[in-house]
Design a protein around this motif. Structure first.
Motif, PDB file in Angstrom:
ATOM      1  N   ASP A 358      87.573 -86.005  -1.740  1.00  0.00           N
ATOM      2  CA  ASP A 358      88.559 -87.092  -1.747  1.00  0.00           C
ATOM      3  C   ASP A 358      89.921 -86.672  -1.209  1.00  0.00           C
ATOM      4  OD1 ASP A 358      89.277 -85.428  -3.785  1.00  0.00           O
ATOM      5  OD2 ASP A 358      89.401 -86.987  -5.336  1.00  0.00           O
ATOM      6  N   GLY A 359      90.081 -85.410  -0.812  1.00  0.00           N
ATOM      7  CA  GLY A 359      91.343 -84.965  -0.240  1.00  0.00           C
ATOM      8  C   GLY A 359      92.419 -84.617  -1.233  1.00  0.00           C
ATOM      9  N   SER A 360      92.116 -84.665  -2.527  1.00  0.00           N
ATOM     10  CA  SER A 360      93.104 -84.311  -3.545  1.00  0.00           C
ATOM     11  C   SER A 360      92.904 -82.869  -3.992  1.00  0.00           C
ATOM     12  CB  SER A 360      93.000 -85.259  -4.743  1.00  0.00           C
ATOM     13  OG  SER A 360      91.704 -85.195  -5.310  1.00  0.00           O
ATOM     14  N   PHE A 361      93.968 -82.277  -4.494  1.00  0.00           N
ATOM     15  CA  PHE A 361      93.925 -80.866  -4.890  1.00  0.00           C
ATOM     16  C   PHE A 361      93.149 -80.698  -6.195  1.00  0.00           C
ATOM     17  CE2 PHE A 361      95.530 -77.308  -7.342  1.00  0.00           C
ATOM     18  CZ  PHE A 361      95.552 -76.284  -6.415  1.00  0.00           C
ATOM     19  N   SER A 362      92.435 -79.590  -6.306  1.00  0.00           N
ATOM     20  CA  SER A 362      91.808 -79.195  -7.565  1.00  0.00           C
ATOM     21  C   SER A 362      91.870 -77.686  -7.675  1.00  0.00           C
ATOM     22  CB  SER A 362      90.349 -79.675  -7.633  1.00  0.00           C
ATOM     23  OG  SER A 362      89.532 -78.946  -6.742  1.00  0.00           O
ATOM     24  N   LEU A 363      92.072 -77.204  -8.910  1.00  0.00           N
ATOM     25  CA  LEU A 363      92.145 -75.763  -9.128  1.00  0.00           C
ATOM     26  C   LEU A 363      90.835 -75.079  -8.751  1.00  0.00           C
ATOM     27  CD1 LEU A 363      94.085 -75.464 -12.511  1.00  0.00           C
ATOM     28  CD2 LEU A 363      94.812 -74.608 -10.295  1.00  0.00           C
ATOM     29  N   LYS A 364      89.725 -75.769  -8.974  1.00  0.00           N
ATOM     30  CA  LYS A 364      88.421 -75.181  -8.659  1.00  0.00           C
ATOM     31  C   LYS A 364      88.288 -74.935  -7.161  1.00  0.00           C
ATOM     32  CE  LYS A 364      83.436 -75.927  -9.153  1.00  0.00           C
ATOM     33  NZ  LYS A 364      82.372 -76.839  -9.671  1.00  0.00           N
ATOM     34  N   SER A 365      88.687 -75.915  -6.342  1.00  0.00           N
ATOM     35  CA  SER A 365      88.570 -75.741  -4.892  1.00  0.00           C
ATOM     36  C   SER A 365      89.533 -74.675  -4.391  1.00  0.00           C
ATOM     37  CB  SER A 365      88.832 -77.068  -4.185  1.00  0.00           C
ATOM     38  OG  SER A 365      90.159 -77.513  -4.413  1.00  0.00           O
ATOM     39  N   ALA A 366      90.738 -74.613  -4.987  1.00  0.00           N
ATOM     40  CA  ALA A 366      91.691 -73.583  -4.584  1.00  0.00           C
ATOM     41  C   ALA A 366      91.173 -72.193  -4.943  1.00  0.00           C
ATOM     42  CB  ALA A 366      93.041 -73.833  -5.254  1.00  0.00           C
ATOM     43  N   TRP A 367      90.619 -72.066  -6.157  1.00  0.00           N
ATOM     44  CA  TRP A 367      90.038 -70.787  -6.571  1.00  0.00           C
ATOM     45  C   TRP A 367      88.879 -70.398  -5.654  1.00  0.00           C
ATOM     46  CZ3 TRP A 367      84.923 -70.563  -8.368  1.00  0.00           C
ATOM     47  CH2 TRP A 367      84.497 -69.307  -8.785  1.00  0.00           C
ATOM     48  N   ASN A 368      88.043 -71.363  -5.317  1.00  0.00           N
ATOM     49  CA  ASN A 368      86.887 -71.075  -4.474  1.00  0.00           C
ATOM     50  C   ASN A 368      87.304 -70.656  -3.063  1.00  0.00           C
ATOM     51  OD1 ASN A 368      83.913 -71.110  -4.260  1.00  0.00           O
ATOM     52  ND2 ASN A 368      84.262 -72.717  -2.761  1.00  0.00           N
ATOM     53  N   GLY A 369      88.472 -71.104  -2.635  1.00  0.00           N
ATOM     54  CA  GLY A 369      88.937 -70.753  -1.299  1.00  0.00           C
ATOM     55  C   GLY A 369      89.519 -69.356  -1.202  1.00  0.00           C
ATOM     56  N   ILE A 370      90.014 -68.801  -2.317  1.00  0.00           N
ATOM     57  CA  ILE A 370      90.687 -67.497  -2.257  1.00  0.00           C
ATOM     58  C   ILE A 370      89.861 -66.382  -2.878  1.00  0.00           C
ATOM     59  CG2 ILE A 370      92.976 -68.528  -2.257  1.00  0.00           C
ATOM     60  CD1 ILE A 370      93.194 -67.987  -5.213  1.00  0.00           C
ATOM     61  N   ARG A 371      88.798 -66.720  -3.593  1.00  0.00           N
ATOM     62  CA  ARG A 371      88.003 -65.680  -4.257  1.00  0.00           C
ATOM     63  C   ARG A 371      87.158 -64.924  -3.236  1.00  0.00           C
ATOM     64  NH1 ARG A 371      82.558 -66.617  -4.906  1.00  0.00           N
ATOM     65  NH2 ARG A 371      81.812 -68.709  -4.400  1.00  0.00           N
ATOM     66  N   GLU A 372      86.626 -63.798  -3.685  1.00  0.00           N
ATOM     67  CA  GLU A 372      85.725 -63.019  -2.841  1.00  0.00           C
ATOM     68  C   GLU A 372      84.327 -63.610  -2.928  1.00  0.00           C
ATOM     69  OE1 GLU A 372      84.134 -58.381  -2.375  1.00  0.00           O
ATOM     70  OE2 GLU A 372      85.620 -58.922  -3.898  1.00  0.00           O
TER      71      GLU A 372
END
Length: 517
Positions: A358-372
């Motif tokens: 939906d184009g809105s921010f979520s902590l889960k997506s942000a975490w998934n983008g920076i994790r190994e």
């Protein structure tokens, strides 16, 4: 009522706010029955505050409890402080103090400031000491309860790495040793545990990544200009209608603001804009394009500098959803880049988060983008509760092969010698399990075939000085290998070790629907 009275006093300059940036002036904050007042250190402001308290008492019949109030000062003249305290008749306090469960500080968050967070986690674990918790239960408690304390702090502070290390140590000790938290052996690396289950972990998350994801959430609030006093203050103090993405870090800024500015590059990778009017969006440097800033996509040969001014906004080269033909003529190679842009004419520009539907921010997506990230295990996509029961034979073989493919590096190697059969070679090739030729002469041992229709389990265990290992093999009457298993780094008594490979093999046979073992 008190808020209205204070605002009126501030408008008459009876209370002078120390935090005044343009049209934004902060004189007080309210939460439930708590009031925080901000004023310049002057007797005039102190008298204005007293007048507000008196007026509030006359209008409401409620009186401010001065015994439960404190006054805090910044650096300044001690004589002025004494005069203000005498005027307010309120005792002086000292920072840091605890407010809404968090420390109020004027400097960088230290390890000592985070001591209440560590103590709170310890207090939460203490009542569990009398309960018989399995290791799986302790993992779930860590994920659902213990891991819930950190996000509240991370939403306001960038926690020090030393504190994150202490919290994760508590988690590790609790999972492996239980509520006593005594020193114990950790057979699996914490980095492996803190990966999704589909990648071979237990679904926990590294606090360092969650900490950075919380910083990214604050940046999202800033660029979306959320209706928040903190966001308004940040824009008035640091952004000031400039391009947030290219502002140089101000020389004088708080520690919290510095962590936000330092996190911009991470957010750039997940941000793009739906272009409407294009006002205020820099054509070259802002991450409005789905593939990132155009200046990073364009060949660094300086061609665009000669064709279009470096300081160019999108609305200057976009009219009613159509790109400027003169720009396209001067820069032919930019046409392919602009084809991917999201443009909706006659609408407001809108930032979207690329990593969510939906184009809105979520902590889960942000975490998934920076994790190994790690490769997914082959059998992760199979249904969790499907343990090969009721499935057809071909489906069983596929799943079994995938499982063995995942653990083949820990599996028993098939020995290549004169007695190796064609079925063993075929099975080894099917599951990609390497064969090796024995370097030492082995003692000849005759394998006794089971009765027709039965499956035979051959298993053994070995004990070293510090740990033990087990392994086993399931074969049919005609020597067909159905499955094999192994496990190392086991710590148990000799009596338990003798029984463990048999139980393990019996469980594996049960999962394969073998009823005659």
């Amino acid at each position: 009522m008190l808020s209205v009275i204070i605002d009126e006093a501030a408008s008459l300059n009876k209370i002078i706010s120390p935090f005044s940036k343009g049209s934004l002036s902060i004189t007080h904050l309210l939460f439930a029955d708590d009031v925080l007042l901000f004023a310049k250190a002057s007797v005039l402001s102190a008298k204005g505050i007293n007048d507000c308290f008196t007026r509030f008492m006359q209008c409401s019949g409620l009186e401010v409890n001065l015994n439960k109030s404190e006054v805090f000062f910044s650096e300044g003249d001690s004589r002025c402080k004494g005069a203000i305290k005498d005027t307010l008749n309120i005792p002086q306090g000292s920072l840091p103090i605890k407010y809404l469960g968090l420390p109020l500080i004027t400097s960088r968050l230290s390890a000592a400031d985070c001591a209440p967070l560590i103590s709170k986690i310890h207090r939460r674990i203490a009542p569990w000491s009398n309960r018989l918790l399995s290791r799986a239960g302790r993992v779930e408690l860590t994920k659902s309860i213990l891991n819930s304390f950190h996000p509240y702090w991370a939403a306001s502070f960038h926690l020090p790495a030393s504190i994150l290390g202490k919290i994760e140590k508590i988690f590790r000790d609790f999972i492996w040793a239980g509520p006593s938290l005594h020193k114990s052996y950790h057979p699996i690396a914490w980095d492996t545990i803190c990966t999704p289950k589909a990648e071979g972990g237990l679904g926990l998350r590294k606090l360092k990544d969650l900490n950075k994801a919380a910083d990214m959430k604050q940046i999202w609030s800033i660029i979306k200009k959320k209706n928040s006093l903190w966001v308004s203050w940040f824009h008035h103090k640091y952004v000031r209608k400039r391009n947030f993405w290219i502002i140089k870090n101000p020389s004088k800024m708080s520690w919290g603001a510095r962590t936000i500015f330092n996190c911009r590059e991470e957010v750039k990778k997940s941000i793009c804009y739906i272009i409407g009017e294009g006002k205020g969006i820099d054509l070259w440097t802002q991450p409005w394009h789905p593939d990132g800033p155009i200046v990073e996509q364009y060949p660094p040969d300086g061609e665009y500098l000669n064709a279009i001014r470096p300081k160019t906004y999108v609305h200057q080269v976009l009219q009613e959803g159509i790109w400027d033909p003169i720009m396209l003529q001067r820069l032919p190679s930019i046409n392919l880049i602009l084809e991917k842009a999201l443009v909706i004419s006659s609408a407001e520009d809108e930032a979207i988060w690329k990593d969510t539907i939906d184009g809105s921010f979520s902590l889960k997506s942000a975490w998934n983008g920076i994790r190994e990230h790690h490769s997914k295990i082959a059998w992760a996509s199979s249904k969790r509760n499907n343990r090969l029961q009721g499935a057809d034979k071909s489906h069983k073989q596929v799943i079994l092969r995938n499982i063995l493919h995942t653990i083949r590096s820990r599996c028993i190697f098939l020995r290549l010698d004169s007695q190796t059969g064609s079925r063993d070679l075929a099975f080894s090739k099917a599951i990609d399990l390497p064969l090796f030729r024995s370097q030492k002469p082995t003692k000849s041992c005759k394998w006794v075939h089971p009765e027709p229709g039965c499956v035979k389990l051959n298993c053994d265990a070995s004990l070293a000085s510090s740990s033990a290992s087990i392994g086993g093999l399931l074969r049919t009457n005609d020597s067909l290998v159905l499955a094999m298993y192994s496990q190392d780094k086991i710590q148990m008594s000799i009596q338990e070790l003798e029984l463990e490979p048999i139980c393990h093999g019996a469980s594996l046979a049960s999962s394969l629907d073998i009823d005659r073992l």
